[in-house]
Design an enzyme around this catalytic site. Structure first.
Site, mmCIF file in Angstrom:
data_model
loop_
_atom_site.group_PDB
_atom_site.id
_atom_site.type_symbol
_atom_site.label_atom_id
_atom_site.label_comp_id
_atom_site.label_asym_id
_atom_site.label_seq_id
_atom_site.Cartn_x
_atom_site.Cartn_y
_atom_site.Cartn_z
ATOM 1 N N GLN A 101 -5.665 -10.269 -7.123
ATOM 2 C CA GLN A 101 -6.642 -10.782 -6.156
ATOM 3 C C GLN A 101 -6.262 -10.312 -4.754
ATOM 4 O OE1 GLN A 101 -7.735 -15.147 -7.068
ATOM 5 N NE2 GLN A 101 -5.785 -14.845 -8.121
ATOM 6 N N HIS A 119 -10.367 -7.647 -5.717
ATOM 7 C CA HIS A 119 -11.096 -7.950 -4.484
ATOM 8 C C HIS A 119 -11.019 -6.822 -3.474
ATOM 9 C CE1 HIS A 119 -10.529 -12.499 -5.433
ATOM 10 N NE2 HIS A 119 -11.648 -12.036 -5.957
ATOM 11 N N CYS A 130 -24.603 2.938 5.588
ATOM 12 C CA CYS A 130 -24.798 4.036 4.608
ATOM 13 C C CYS A 130 -23.684 3.956 3.567
ATOM 14 C CB CYS A 130 -24.783 5.379 5.344
ATOM 15 S SG CYS A 130 -23.151 5.908 5.885
ATOM 16 N N CYS A 149 -18.993 4.150 11.806
ATOM 17 C CA CYS A 149 -19.138 5.138 10.733
ATOM 18 C C CYS A 149 -19.306 6.529 11.363
ATOM 19 C CB CYS A 149 -20.367 4.788 9.899
ATOM 20 S SG CYS A 149 -20.848 6.066 8.723
ATOM 21 N N GLY A 189 1.367 -16.860 -8.792
ATOM 22 C CA GLY A 189 1.132 -17.039 -7.361
ATOM 23 C C GLY A 189 -0.317 -17.166 -6.958
ATOM 24 N N THR A 190 -1.105 -17.914 -7.749
ATOM 25 C CA THR A 190 -2.483 -18.152 -7.335
ATOM 26 C C THR A 190 -2.839 -19.625 -7.503
ATOM 27 O OG1 THR A 190 -4.812 -17.545 -7.654
ATOM 28 C CG2 THR A 190 -3.401 -17.491 -9.620
ATOM 29 N N SER A 191 -3.617 -20.122 -6.541
ATOM 30 C CA SER A 191 -4.005 -21.542 -6.590
ATOM 31 C C SER A 191 -5.109 -21.742 -7.618
ATOM 32 C CB SER A 191 -4.495 -21.989 -5.212
ATOM 33 O OG SER A 191 -5.552 -21.130 -4.780
ATOM 34 N N ASN A 215 4.334 -20.492 -10.404
ATOM 35 C CA ASN A 215 3.708 -20.905 -9.158
ATOM 36 C C ASN A 215 4.606 -21.921 -8.451
ATOM 37 O OD1 ASN A 215 1.035 -20.109 -7.948
ATOM 38 N ND2 ASN A 215 1.005 -22.309 -7.573
ATOM 39 N N GLU A 217 3.502 -24.480 -6.870
ATOM 40 C CA GLU A 217 2.951 -25.842 -6.986
ATOM 41 C C GLU A 217 2.106 -25.901 -8.251
ATOM 42 O OE1 GLU A 217 0.381 -26.118 -3.553
ATOM 43 O OE2 GLU A 217 -0.977 -24.635 -4.413
HETATM 44 C C1 BV8 Z 1 -19.060 -14.795 -6.163
HETATM 45 C C2 BV8 Z 1 -10.614 -10.905 -0.643
HETATM 46 C C3 BV8 Z 1 -21.204 -14.579 -7.073
HETATM 47 C C4 BV8 Z 1 -10.930 -10.910 0.805
HETATM 48 C C5 BV8 Z 1 -11.083 -13.135 -1.518
HETATM 49 C C6 BV8 Z 1 -20.936 -20.728 -2.129
HETATM 50 C C7 BV8 Z 1 -21.578 -19.516 -1.868
HETATM 51 C C8 BV8 Z 1 -21.207 -18.346 -2.531
HETATM 52 C C9 BV8 Z 1 -20.184 -18.369 -3.458
HETATM 53 C C10 BV8 Z 1 -19.559 -19.580 -3.694
HETATM 54 C C11 BV8 Z 1 -19.912 -20.753 -3.062
HETATM 55 N N1 BV8 Z 1 -19.107 -21.761 -3.509
HETATM 56 C C12 BV8 Z 1 -18.250 -21.258 -4.416
HETATM 57 C C13 BV8 Z 1 -18.518 -19.952 -4.554
HETATM 58 C C14 BV8 Z 1 -17.845 -19.043 -5.387
HETATM 59 C C15 BV8 Z 1 -16.681 -18.471 -4.556
HETATM 60 C C16 BV8 Z 1 -15.475 -19.350 -4.814
HETATM 61 O O1 BV8 Z 1 -14.877 -19.242 -5.865
HETATM 62 N N2 BV8 Z 1 -15.152 -20.221 -3.844
HETATM 63 C C17 BV8 Z 1 -14.019 -21.120 -4.040
HETATM 64 C C18 BV8 Z 1 -13.298 -21.305 -2.715
HETATM 65 C C19 BV8 Z 1 -14.547 -22.422 -4.605
HETATM 66 N N3 BV8 Z 1 -16.438 -17.137 -5.061
HETATM 67 C C20 BV8 Z 1 -17.052 -16.102 -4.508
HETATM 68 O O2 BV8 Z 1 -17.778 -16.161 -3.513
HETATM 69 C C21 BV8 Z 1 -16.837 -14.801 -5.241
HETATM 70 N N4 BV8 Z 1 -18.097 -14.184 -5.466
HETATM 71 O O3 BV8 Z 1 -18.980 -15.924 -6.562
HETATM 72 O O4 BV8 Z 1 -20.162 -13.989 -6.346
HETATM 73 C C22 BV8 Z 1 -22.166 -15.055 -6.037
HETATM 74 C C23 BV8 Z 1 -22.786 -14.113 -5.237
HETATM 75 C C24 BV8 Z 1 -23.708 -14.559 -4.293
HETATM 76 C C25 BV8 Z 1 -23.950 -15.937 -4.117
HETATM 77 C C26 BV8 Z 1 -23.268 -16.872 -4.924
HETATM 78 C C27 BV8 Z 1 -22.358 -16.432 -5.878
HETATM 79 C C28 BV8 Z 1 -15.972 -13.830 -4.435
HETATM 80 C C29 BV8 Z 1 -14.646 -14.477 -4.119
HETATM 81 C C30 BV8 Z 1 -13.718 -13.428 -3.516
HETATM 82 C C31 BV8 Z 1 -13.372 -13.820 -2.104
HETATM 83 N N5 BV8 Z 1 -12.368 -12.869 -1.593
HETATM 84 N N6 BV8 Z 1 -10.183 -12.240 -1.067
HETATM 85 C C32 BV8 Z 1 -9.687 -11.032 1.655
HETATM 86 O O5 BV8 Z 1 -8.553 -11.099 1.129
HETATM 87 O O6 BV8 Z 1 -9.852 -11.063 2.876
HETATM 88 S S1 BV8 Z 1 -10.542 -14.653 -2.038
HETATM 89 C C33 BV8 Z 1 -8.890 -14.905 -1.635
HETATM 90 O O7 BV8 Z 1 -8.579 -16.269 -1.872
HETATM 91 C C34 BV8 Z 1 -7.902 -14.214 -2.520
HETATM 92 O O8 BV8 Z 1 -8.283 -12.909 -2.829
HETATM 93 C C35 BV8 Z 1 -7.811 -15.062 -3.742
HETATM 94 O O9 BV8 Z 1 -8.742 -14.672 -4.725
HETATM 95 C C36 BV8 Z 1 -8.286 -16.383 -3.249
HETATM 96 C C37 BV8 Z 1 -7.299 -17.475 -3.502
HETATM 97 O O10 BV8 Z 1 -6.150 -17.105 -2.924
HETATM 98 P P1 BV8 Z 1 -4.809 -17.105 -3.803
HETATM 99 O O11 BV8 Z 1 -4.495 -15.691 -4.083
HETATM 100 O O12 BV8 Z 1 -4.872 -18.030 -4.959
HETATM 101 O O13 BV8 Z 1 -3.868 -17.668 -2.695
HETATM 102 P P2 BV8 Z 1 -3.746 -19.182 -2.258
HETATM 103 O O14 BV8 Z 1 -3.184 -19.204 -0.878
HETATM 104 O O15 BV8 Z 1 -5.018 -19.926 -2.528
HETATM 105 O O16 BV8 Z 1 -2.658 -19.730 -3.283
HETATM 106 C C38 BV8 Z 1 -1.360 -19.142 -3.304
HETATM 107 C C39 BV8 Z 1 -0.620 -19.850 -4.418
HETATM 108 O O17 BV8 Z 1 0.667 -19.263 -4.531
HETATM 109 C C40 BV8 Z 1 -0.404 -21.323 -4.112
HETATM 110 O O18 BV8 Z 1 -0.679 -22.066 -5.277
HETATM 111 C C41 BV8 Z 1 1.087 -21.400 -3.747
HETATM 112 O O19 BV8 Z 1 1.696 -22.609 -4.186
HETATM 113 C C42 BV8 Z 1 1.651 -20.263 -4.546
HETATM 114 N N7 BV8 Z 1 2.836 -19.651 -3.942
HETATM 115 C C43 BV8 Z 1 3.152 -19.538 -2.622
HETATM 116 N N8 BV8 Z 1 4.325 -18.866 -2.502
HETATM 117 C C44 BV8 Z 1 4.730 -18.552 -3.765
HETATM 118 C C45 BV8 Z 1 3.790 -19.050 -4.683
HETATM 119 N N9 BV8 Z 1 3.927 -18.908 -6.015
HETATM 120 C C46 BV8 Z 1 5.017 -18.245 -6.461
HETATM 121 N N10 BV8 Z 1 5.955 -17.726 -5.644
HETATM 122 C C47 BV8 Z 1 5.853 -17.864 -4.295
HETATM 123 N N11 BV8 Z 1 6.808 -17.353 -3.489
HETATM 124 ZN ZN ZN Z 2 -22.668 4.939 7.887
#
Ligand code: BV8
Ligand code: ZN
Length: 241
Positions: A101, A119, A130, A149, A189-191, A215, A217
């Protein structure tokens, strides 16, 4: 804890094909802030407020300042022991894929070849008008953002999947087939709150694969996986091979 590590170690050793889903947690040991942990905020904005087409439409400069700041952080980050362990796994297993991710490119930097950037990638840019695209590993000078662009003069945007945007169909389908063909699935490492990435973990669990979570947590998967190990990936992953 030790018997969990032992169980996970056996599963990995006996497995012919492994798929791994990684999130921001695996890169946090490289100094890259996660989305939801401390340091995840930037100028008090949450990722959900900036990683959207609407935010870019409204203020492309602000969104680019955030990505350019992340580029700066990522440009100084090195793959950590967790990334290196996954590279070794790819070398020793006949069938191994990472579905990440993360947009930081650290798995590729660590030497993994079979990586699906679910992603996108922070160093890839595409035109909002374009179909121009390019790979551009630079941290911009502030006055050069938002970049234009070279073909049509429109604003370039990071070539990543934002909230509300679809993951490209072919990427989603390839990731699903990789999960289906694996016999062991690691979740590192994903929530587990963002879909459709989280759906891949659900699929592995539904298909009753050997599932191992590492993870810091508990997550929605912790009770459902075969083995859930709490701790830092950089510390735990090397113990599993
Ligand atoms: C989609 C790239 C269909 C960009 C990312 C309302 C409108 C539209 C959509 C939605 C909506 N409501 C819900 C949705 C769906 C939405 C979604 O899922 N929302 C969630 C918040 C509920 N999803 C989308 O929009 C997806 N597309 O649904 O399309 C659609 C189309 C049109 C209209 C409707 C639907 C697209 C989602 C992709 C978003 N892009 N990233 C960028 O990076 O800038 S998301 C981004 O956050 C990450 O890529 C990752 O996927 C996500 C979660 O992050 P994590 O990687 O899990 O990190 P996080 O901080 O959360 O957790 C870290 C974990 O690691 C923790 O648990 C921590 O304890 C642990 N940790 C920390 N340190 C360590 C560790 N573990 C081990 N070792 C360590 N040292
Ligand atoms: Zn262009």
């Amino acid at each position: 804890m030790d018997d969990r590590i032992e169980t996970a170690k056996q599963m990995i050793r006996n497995s012919g094909s492994i798929a791994v889903l990684t999130g921001a947690g695996i890169s946090s040991d490289s100094g890259i802030p996660t989305f939801r942990g401390e340091g995840g905020l930037w100028r008090n904005f949450s990722p959900q407020q900036l990683a959207t087409p609407q935010a870019f439409q409204r203020d492309p400069k602000l969104v680019w300042e955030w990505y350019n700041w992340r580029r700066e952080v990522i440009s100084k980050a090195k793959p950590n022991a967790a990334h290196h362990t996954l590279r070794k796994m790819e070398e020793t297993k006949d069938n191994f894929w990472i579905i990440t991710q993360n947009i930081d490119g650290l798995h590729t930097k660590a030497g993994n070849k079979k990586v699906i950037e679910f992603h996108g990638n922070i160093w890839r840019e595409k035109c909002s008008m374009c179909d121009f695209r390019r790979y551009n590993e630079v941290v911009y000078d502030p006055q050069d953002i938002p970049p234009r662009c070279p073909i049509c003069g429109g604003f370039l945007r990071p070539d990543v999947v934002w909230f509300g945007e679809m993951v490209p169909q072919e990427v989603l389908e390839k990731a699903i087939s990789i999960v289906e063909l694996s016999d062991t699935f690691l979740i590192i490492g994903t929530s587990g709150v963002v879909y459709p990435a989280a759906y891949l973990a659900e699929l592995a669990i539904t298909r009753r694969k050997n599932t191992i979570e590492i993870n810091r947590e508990m997550t929605p998967f912790s009770e459902l996986v075969t083995v859930s190990i709490l701790g830092r990936a950089a510390e735990l992953l090397p113990k599993l091979v």
